[in-house]
Design a protein around this motif. Structure first.
Motif, PDB file in Angstrom:
ATOM      1  N   PRO A  38      -7.603  11.718   9.750  1.00 11.16           N
ATOM      2  CA  PRO A  38      -6.567  10.855   8.723  1.00 11.16           C
ATOM      3  C   PRO A  38      -5.350  11.658   8.907  1.00 11.16           C
ATOM      4  N   THR A  39      -4.048  10.791   8.817  1.00 12.79           N
ATOM      5  CA  THR A  39      -2.636  11.451   9.036  1.00 12.79           C
ATOM      6  C   THR A  39      -2.244  11.132   7.470  1.00 12.79           C
ATOM      7  N   VAL A  40      -1.111  11.947   7.505  1.00 13.66           N
ATOM      8  CA  VAL A  40      -0.203  11.855   6.090  1.00 13.66           C
ATOM      9  C   VAL A  40       0.440  10.594   6.156  1.00 13.66           C
ATOM     10  N   ASN A  41       0.539  10.120   4.913  1.00 19.40           N
ATOM     11  CA  ASN A  41       1.455   8.745   4.721  1.00 19.40           C
ATOM     12  C   ASN A  41       2.679   9.208   4.462  1.00 19.40           C
ATOM     13  N   ALA A  42       3.661   9.251   5.428  1.00 20.51           N
ATOM     14  CA  ALA A  42       5.169   9.879   5.051  1.00 20.51           C
ATOM     15  C   ALA A  42       5.814   9.389   4.105  1.00 20.51           C
ATOM     16  N   PRO A  43       5.973   8.107   3.852  1.00 17.71           N
ATOM     17  CA  PRO A  43       6.745   7.462   2.647  1.00 17.71           C
ATOM     18  C   PRO A  43       6.201   7.837   1.299  1.00 17.71           C
ATOM     19  N   ALA A  44       5.023   7.868   1.261  1.00 21.33           N
ATOM     20  CA  ALA A  44       4.272   8.255  -0.054  1.00 21.33           C
ATOM     21  C   ALA A  44       4.244   9.591  -0.401  1.00 21.33           C
ATOM     22  N   GLU A  45       4.241  10.634   0.806  1.00 21.18           N
ATOM     23  CA  GLU A  45       4.492  11.888   0.533  1.00 21.18           C
ATOM     24  C   GLU A  45       5.720  12.332   0.146  1.00 21.18           C
ATOM     25  N   GLN A  46       7.007  11.717   0.612  1.00 25.08           N
ATOM     26  CA  GLN A  46       8.070  11.918   0.440  1.00 25.08           C
ATOM     27  C   GLN A  46       8.375  11.586  -1.027  1.00 25.08           C
ATOM     28  N   LYS A  47       7.765  10.598  -1.577  1.00 27.10           N
ATOM     29  CA  LYS A  47       7.915  10.070  -2.901  1.00 27.10           C
ATOM     30  C   LYS A  47       7.233  11.154  -3.914  1.00 27.10           C
ATOM     31  N   ARG A  48       6.196  11.736  -3.622  1.00 32.09           N
ATOM     32  CA  ARG A  48       5.335  12.403  -4.479  1.00 32.09           C
ATOM     33  C   ARG A  48       6.270  13.661  -4.425  1.00 32.09           C
ATOM     34  N   LEU A  49       6.672  14.219  -3.092  1.00 35.22           N
ATOM     35  CA  LEU A  49       7.465  15.410  -3.149  1.00 35.22           C
ATOM     36  C   LEU A  49       8.668  15.503  -4.227  1.00 35.22           C
ATOM     37  N   GLN A  50       9.339  14.194  -3.941  1.00 35.56           N
ATOM     38  CA  GLN A  50      10.772  14.079  -4.960  1.00 35.56           C
ATOM     39  C   GLN A  50      10.372  14.186  -6.313  1.00 35.56           C
ATOM     40  N   GLU A  51       9.141  13.330  -6.695  1.00 37.62           N
ATOM     41  CA  GLU A  51       8.821  13.468  -8.083  1.00 37.62           C
ATOM     42  C   GLU A  51       8.626  14.625  -8.446  1.00 37.62           C
ATOM     43  N   ASN A  52       7.833  15.505  -7.803  1.00 35.96           N
ATOM     44  CA  ASN A  52       7.430  17.109  -7.994  1.00 35.96           C
ATOM     45  C   ASN A  52       8.754  17.799  -8.526  1.00 35.96           C
TER      46      ASN A  52
END
Length: 188
Positions: free
Chosen positions: A144-158
């Motif tokens: 599997p590969t990283v879902n870039a937009p969802a990962e960016q959103k998760r990092l910004q929320e953290n």
């Protein structure tokens, strides 16, 4: 009339000759100089380096035609290399302190059958899918590969909540294509 017929014949002969030369074997290409012709590595001998004795006055007089005393016969050197005594010599049984320290830093010794496991994994991964596996969509799943937009959103929320970046799981895309049967079911 004669020159009109000669031109197509000459052109056809030129094309046939060019195709014949293009299809020549390795030996013919080397003969015509179209390919490099390096020397045979097994026929090249190494010369011993020149050295001067401390007392130049005590040098022996050279005898013309005799081989140099420090020159090694290439055939004899090759025979010495492939002799069974040289091929079967055991490796040194003791390790130096430096080698031992390097081995300790490298970590634990690998499993004894690691090469067999790697070969087995490579064989399974490179095996093509069968017909039924293609229909159903099963088989070795791609990574599997990283879902870039969802990962960016998760990092910004953290970051906004003051949490470490390791909080939460990394969203991933599944790269597994659906099988023919699954695509058929998705139509309904």
């Amino acid at each position: 009339m004669k020159s009109v017929l000669a031109r197509p014949a000459a052109a056809a002969a030129t094309i046939v000759l060019a195709l014949a030369l293009a299809g020549c074997g390795e030996d013919t290409k080397k003969e015509f100089g179209l390919e490099a012709n390096p020397p045979d590595a097994f026929q090249v001998g190494t010369e011993a380096p020149l050295s001067l004795p401390p007392e130049l006055g005590q040098l022996q007089q050279p005898n013309p035609g005799e081989p140099r005393p420090q020159q090694v016969d290439a055939a004899q050197a090759g025979a010495n290399i492939v002799s069974p005594q040289n091929a079967i010599t055991p490796p040194p049984s003791s390790t130096t302190p430096g080698e031992q320290a390097l081995l300790e830093q490298a970590g634990p010794a690998p499993q004894g059958d690691i090469r067999a496991q790697v070969n087995q994994n490579a064989m399974v991964a490179s095996k093509p899918q069968g017909f039924v596996s293609q229909l159903v969509g099963s088989g070795p799943a791609p990574e599997p590969t990283v879902n870039a937009p969802a990962e960016q959103k998760r990092l910004q929320e953290n970051q906004a909540l003051g949490q470490p970046v390791t909080t939460g799981s990394t969203p991933q895309n599944s790269n597994e294509p659906p099988g023919l049967f699954q695509r058929f079911l998705n139509l309904f």
